[in-house]
Motif scaffolding. Structure first.
Motif, PDB file in Angstrom:
ATOM      1  N   ILE A   5       0.852  -1.196   0.000  1.00 56.26           N
ATOM      2  CA  ILE A   5       0.000   0.000   0.000  1.00 56.26           C
ATOM      3  C   ILE A   5       0.883   1.239   0.000  1.00 56.26           C
ATOM      4  O   ILE A   5       1.768   1.394   0.851  1.00 56.26           O
ATOM      5  CB  ILE A   5      -0.932   0.015   1.228  1.00 56.26           C
ATOM      6  N   LEU A   6       0.639   2.114  -0.958  1.00 55.45           N
ATOM      7  CA  LEU A   6       1.307   3.408  -1.035  1.00 55.45           C
ATOM      8  C   LEU A   6       0.263   4.452  -1.395  1.00 55.45           C
ATOM      9  O   LEU A   6      -0.459   4.295  -2.387  1.00 55.45           O
ATOM     10  CB  LEU A   6       2.422   3.389  -2.078  1.00 55.45           C
ATOM     11  N   ARG A   7       0.129   5.469  -0.593  1.00 54.39           N
ATOM     12  CA  ARG A   7      -0.826   6.549  -0.852  1.00 54.39           C
ATOM     13  C   ARG A   7      -0.098   7.886  -0.775  1.00 54.39           C
ATOM     14  O   ARG A   7       0.787   8.076   0.075  1.00 54.39           O
ATOM     15  CB  ARG A   7      -1.960   6.537   0.181  1.00 54.39           C
ATOM     16  N   VAL A   8      -0.452   8.821  -1.642  1.00 49.68           N
ATOM     17  CA  VAL A   8       0.112  10.172  -1.626  1.00 49.68           C
ATOM     18  C   VAL A   8      -1.014  11.188  -1.772  1.00 49.68           C
ATOM     19  O   VAL A   8      -2.047  10.901  -2.375  1.00 49.68           O
ATOM     20  CB  VAL A   8       1.143  10.386  -2.758  1.00 49.68           C
ATOM     21  N   ALA A   9      -0.804  12.384  -1.191  1.00 54.23           N
ATOM     22  CA  ALA A   9      -1.817  13.437  -1.275  1.00 54.23           C
ATOM     23  C   ALA A   9      -1.159  14.801  -1.129  1.00 54.23           C
ATOM     24  O   ALA A   9      -0.138  14.942  -0.432  1.00 54.23           O
ATOM     25  CB  ALA A   9      -2.870  13.240  -0.185  1.00 54.23           C
ATOM     26  N   LYS A  10      -1.720  15.806  -1.776  1.00 59.12           N
ATOM     27  CA  LYS A  10      -1.232  17.175  -1.655  1.00 59.12           C
ATOM     28  C   LYS A  10      -1.634  17.747  -0.300  1.00 59.12           C
ATOM     29  O   LYS A  10      -2.717  17.466   0.201  1.00 59.12           O
ATOM     30  CB  LYS A  10      -1.812  18.044  -2.773  1.00 59.12           C
ATOM     31  N   VAL A  11      -0.764  18.560   0.266  1.00 59.49           N
ATOM     32  CA  VAL A  11      -1.047  19.231   1.538  1.00 59.49           C
ATOM     33  C   VAL A  11      -1.152  20.723   1.269  1.00 59.49           C
ATOM     34  O   VAL A  11      -0.190  21.349   0.806  1.00 59.49           O
ATOM     35  CB  VAL A  11       0.057  18.952   2.575  1.00 59.49           C
ATOM     36  N   LYS A  12      -2.318  21.293   1.530  1.00 63.07           N
ATOM     37  CA  LYS A  12      -2.553  22.706   1.258  1.00 63.07           C
ATOM     38  C   LYS A  12      -2.375  23.530   2.531  1.00 63.07           C
ATOM     39  O   LYS A  12      -3.089  23.339   3.510  1.00 63.07           O
ATOM     40  CB  LYS A  12      -3.962  22.907   0.708  1.00 63.07           C
ATOM     41  N   GLY A  13      -1.413  24.433   2.512  1.00 59.73           N
ATOM     42  CA  GLY A  13      -1.233  25.370   3.611  1.00 59.73           C
ATOM     43  C   GLY A  13      -0.328  24.871   4.713  1.00 59.73           C
ATOM     44  O   GLY A  13      -0.214  23.678   4.983  1.00 59.73           O
ATOM     45  N   HIS A  80       4.145  20.814  -0.283  1.00 58.04           N
ATOM     46  CA  HIS A  80       4.301  19.629   0.569  1.00 58.04           C
ATOM     47  C   HIS A  80       3.394  18.508   0.061  1.00 58.04           C
ATOM     48  O   HIS A  80       2.194  18.712  -0.132  1.00 58.04           O
ATOM     49  CB  HIS A  80       3.940  20.016   2.013  1.00 58.04           C
ATOM     50  N   ILE A  81       3.989  17.333  -0.179  1.00 58.56           N
ATOM     51  CA  ILE A  81       3.224  16.120  -0.502  1.00 58.56           C
ATOM     52  C   ILE A  81       3.412  15.142   0.651  1.00 58.56           C
ATOM     53  O   ILE A  81       4.540  14.870   1.067  1.00 58.56           O
ATOM     54  CB  ILE A  81       3.714  15.469  -1.813  1.00 58.56           C
ATOM     55  N   ASP A  82       2.299  14.651   1.177  1.00 52.74           N
ATOM     56  CA  ASP A  82       2.348  13.692   2.281  1.00 52.74           C
ATOM     57  C   ASP A  82       1.904  12.328   1.773  1.00 52.74           C
ATOM     58  O   ASP A  82       1.068  12.226   0.861  1.00 52.74           O
ATOM     59  CB  ASP A  82       1.435  14.153   3.415  1.00 52.74           C
ATOM     60  N   GLY A  83       2.481  11.275   2.339  1.00 50.90           N
ATOM     61  CA  GLY A  83       2.091   9.934   1.915  1.00 50.90           C
ATOM     62  C   GLY A  83       2.259   8.924   3.029  1.00 50.90           C
ATOM     63  O   GLY A  83       2.780   9.228   4.111  1.00 50.90           O
ATOM     64  N   ILE A  84       1.816   7.703   2.752  1.00 55.71           N
ATOM     65  CA  ILE A  84       1.925   6.626   3.717  1.00 55.71           C
ATOM     66  C   ILE A  84       2.242   5.323   2.987  1.00 55.71           C
ATOM     67  O   ILE A  84       1.777   5.106   1.857  1.00 55.71           O
ATOM     68  CB  ILE A  84       0.618   6.475   4.533  1.00 55.71           C
ATOM     69  N   ILE A  85       3.068   4.501   3.597  1.00 56.70           N
ATOM     70  CA  ILE A  85       3.397   3.172   3.072  1.00 56.70           C
ATOM     71  C   ILE A  85       3.141   2.147   4.170  1.00 56.70           C
ATOM     72  O   ILE A  85       3.587   2.324   5.306  1.00 56.70           O
ATOM     73  CB  ILE A  85       4.865   3.101   2.616  1.00 56.70           C
ATOM     74  N   THR A  86       2.422   1.080   3.824  1.00 51.95           N
ATOM     75  CA  THR A  86       2.113   0.044   4.800  1.00 51.95           C
ATOM     76  C   THR A  86       1.609  -1.197   4.081  1.00 51.95           C
ATOM     77  O   THR A  86       1.685  -1.302   2.850  1.00 51.95           O
ATOM     78  CB  THR A  86       1.067   0.551   5.818  1.00 51.95           C
ATOM     79  N   SER A  87       1.109  -2.145   4.846  1.00 50.88           N
ATOM     80  CA  SER A  87       0.406  -3.316   4.335  1.00 50.88           C
ATOM     81  C   SER A  87      -0.658  -3.648   5.380  1.00 50.88           C
ATOM     82  O   SER A  87      -0.961  -2.794   6.240  1.00 50.88           O
ATOM     83  CB  SER A  87       1.369  -4.484   4.113  1.00 50.88           C
ATOM     84  N   ASP A  88      -1.216  -4.853   5.345  1.00 47.27           N
ATOM     85  CA  ASP A  88      -2.174  -5.214   6.388  1.00 47.27           C
ATOM     86  C   ASP A  88      -1.436  -5.842   7.566  1.00 47.27           C
ATOM     87  O   ASP A  88      -0.255  -6.170   7.496  1.00 47.27           O
ATOM     88  CB  ASP A  88      -3.248  -6.157   5.840  1.00 47.27           C
ATOM     89  N   SER A  89      -2.158  -6.012   8.675  1.00 48.06           N
ATOM     90  CA  SER A  89      -1.536  -6.516   9.900  1.00 48.06           C
ATOM     91  C   SER A  89      -1.001  -7.932   9.736  1.00 48.06           C
ATOM     92  O   SER A  89      -0.024  -8.314  10.391  1.00 48.06           O
ATOM     93  CB  SER A  89      -2.539  -6.461  11.053  1.00 48.06           C
ATOM     94  N   ASP A  90      -1.603  -8.732   8.841  1.00 48.34           N
ATOM     95  CA  ASP A  90      -1.130 -10.111   8.629  1.00 48.34           C
ATOM     96  C   ASP A  90       0.296 -10.143   8.102  1.00 48.34           C
ATOM     97  O   ASP A  90       1.076 -11.046   8.427  1.00 48.34           O
ATOM     98  CB  ASP A  90      -2.056 -10.842   7.646  1.00 48.34           C
ATOM     99  N   PHE A  91       0.629  -9.165   7.277  1.00 48.38           N
ATOM    100  CA  PHE A  91       1.975  -9.122   6.696  1.00 48.38           C
ATOM    101  C   PHE A  91       3.039  -8.931   7.774  1.00 48.38           C
ATOM    102  O   PHE A  91       4.110  -9.529   7.738  1.00 48.38           O
ATOM    103  CB  PHE A  91       2.051  -7.989   5.664  1.00 48.38           C
ATOM    104  N   PHE A  92       2.740  -8.059   8.763  1.00 48.57           N
ATOM    105  CA  PHE A  92       3.721  -7.754   9.803  1.00 48.57           C
ATOM    106  C   PHE A  92       3.696  -8.750  10.963  1.00 48.57           C
ATOM    107  O   PHE A  92       4.643  -8.809  11.746  1.00 48.57           O
ATOM    108  CB  PHE A  92       3.468  -6.347  10.358  1.00 48.57           C
TER     109      PHE A  92
END
Length: 424
Positions: A5-13, A80-92
């Motif tokens: 899982i990789l998500r990115v989003a713009k950060v305004k302000g 600024h661009i913010d994002g998150i990287i992860t998987s589900d709990s089973d993976f970890f």
């Protein structure tokens, strides 16, 4: 199987950036999020920063250092661009702490390659929530120093391709057992999965990707073997050209005798006489030059080289297929990665070949000058020989090569003459 899982989003302000900072660095005293276990907060860390930082300050410092645009940055521009990287709990669940840390470090390597290491502001790993994850942020500076969130993120298609590249990096390059995540909703994702299962999509695409990968590797290996053979032959030919000339020639003399056998006149023709053995040596040297020229042209026009150019164009087609098929499509990105690596290798090999070519020209020019200085009328014979070669299609390239050598020597003569004139 779990998903990457990789998500990115713009950060305004700047206010929103400050809010993200407080969450990433756990600066608030109380959290409404019940998933946060404060007893594990000490396990959190930042892969980019050794201590807490001011996100807005670091973003401004990076823009000041890296922005090269001609226009003043708008006040509402995305910095600024913010994002998150992860998987589900089973993976970890079944992984050690070292394995979890390695996963996030490998993920950061992808982000540095994708967005530029110097543009990454933070990479905060959280272990105090139900599922381990990494928040990351970067400044959307382009390679030429412009600030453009639109260019760095693109549209939905570009985000899908980003998912492809990340999945390829983390699953194929790094070996984690993860499927590609989806940009669609969970319901849509299940629908796509059901369709692919019914049509045996995965098995078919996996086999095709495997076959294509093996074919590319085989072609690359073949090209490397051919190149080594050419390189070995080039060295032999150049060594032959480097040998000092030991030809023996005599001036051609015509004599006339009277009826009593006494010489009455002697005429020097200006030509030289060379034995068949020595003439064969000269021919052998120029045949070496011919092989060098032919091998150089062969390598430039090899089918593998042309095929690589075709593979580059095919990359766009692969991206369209990735958009339609979603999961497993990242395998086709392998061709693009392989192509980039192969092209870099070809550039290096072409550079080596060009170096050999320059060395060959320099050494052959030396042979030309040595022969010219030793044998009267050499240039006249040389030109005759070159002109005769120009009459046949097979030997015409060698004729051009000989003229190029002669031109280089004459240019050296002119430079030396001008230098002597200046000294006078």
């Amino acid at each position: 199987m779990s998903y990457s899982i990789l998500r990115v989003a713009k950060v305004k302000g700047s206010n929103n950036t400050r809010g993200i900072q407080k969450h990433c660095q756990r600066e608030n005293k109380n959290y409404q999020n019940k998933d946060i276990n404060s007893e594990k907060t000490h396990m959190n860390y930042d892969l980019v920063n050794d201590e807490k930082i001011d996100f807005n300050q670091k973003i401004n410092e990076r823009i000041e250092a890296g922005y090269h645009g001609k226009r003043k940055i708008r006040s509402d521009a995305i910095r600024h661009i913010d994002g998150i990287i992860t998987s589900d709990s089973d993976f970890f669940e079944d992984k050690s702490q070292e394995e979890k840390d390695a996963f996030f470090k490998d993920s950061l390597k992808f982000l540095e390659k994708e967005y530029g290491k110097e543009n990454i502001i933070y990479a905060s790993v959280h272990y105090d929530e139900k599922t381990p994850h990494m928040h990351f942020g970067f400044v959307p500076l382009t390679n030429d120093g412009r600030l453009s969130a639109k260019e760095k993120l693109g549209n939905k298609k570009n985000l899908s391709e980003l998912q492809n590249r990340f999945s390829f990096h983390i699953s194929i390059d790094k070996g984690y057992d993860l499927k590609r995540g989806s940009l669609n909703s969970r319901k849509e994702h299940k629908t796509v999965e059901a369709y692919k299962s019914e049509t045996k999509y995965h098995e078919k695409e996996t086999e095709l990707a495997k076959q294509e990968s093996e074919r590319v590797k085989a072609e690359q290996k073949k090209a490397e073997k051919e190149f080594e053979k050419l390189k070995e032959q080039l060295q032999k030919d150049i060594d032959r050209l480097n040998q000092k000339p030991d030809f023996k020639v005599e001036d051609e003399v015509l004599t006339e005798k009277n009826i009593f056998g006494k010489v009455t006149s002697i005429e020097r023709t200006g030509r030289v006489i060379m034995s068949n053995v020595d003439f064969e040596k000269v021919k052998e040297k120029y045949l070496s030059a011919t092989r060098i020229l032919d091998d150089y042209e062969t390598l430039k026009n090899t089918d593998v080289y042309k095929e690589n150019q075709g593979l580059r164009k095919e990359k766009e087609v692969q991206n369209k297929r990735a958009q339609e098929w979603m999961n497993e499509s990242f395998k086709h990105e392998r061709k693009a990665y392989d192509l980039e690596e192969e092209n870099e290798q070809l550039k290096e090999k072409n550079k080596e070949l060009n170096d050999f070519s320059k060395k060959m020209v320099k050494n052959t020019a030396g042979v030309y000058k040595a022969l010219r200085s030793r044998y009267k009328g050499f240039e006249e014979r040389y030109n005759e020989f070159a002109d005769s070669l120009a009459q046949k299609e097979r030997t015409e390239p060698l004729s051009r090569f000989m003229k190029e050598i002669q031109g280089a020597v004459h240019e050296q003569d002119r430079k030396k003459s001008r230098s002597n004139d200046l000294e006078l």
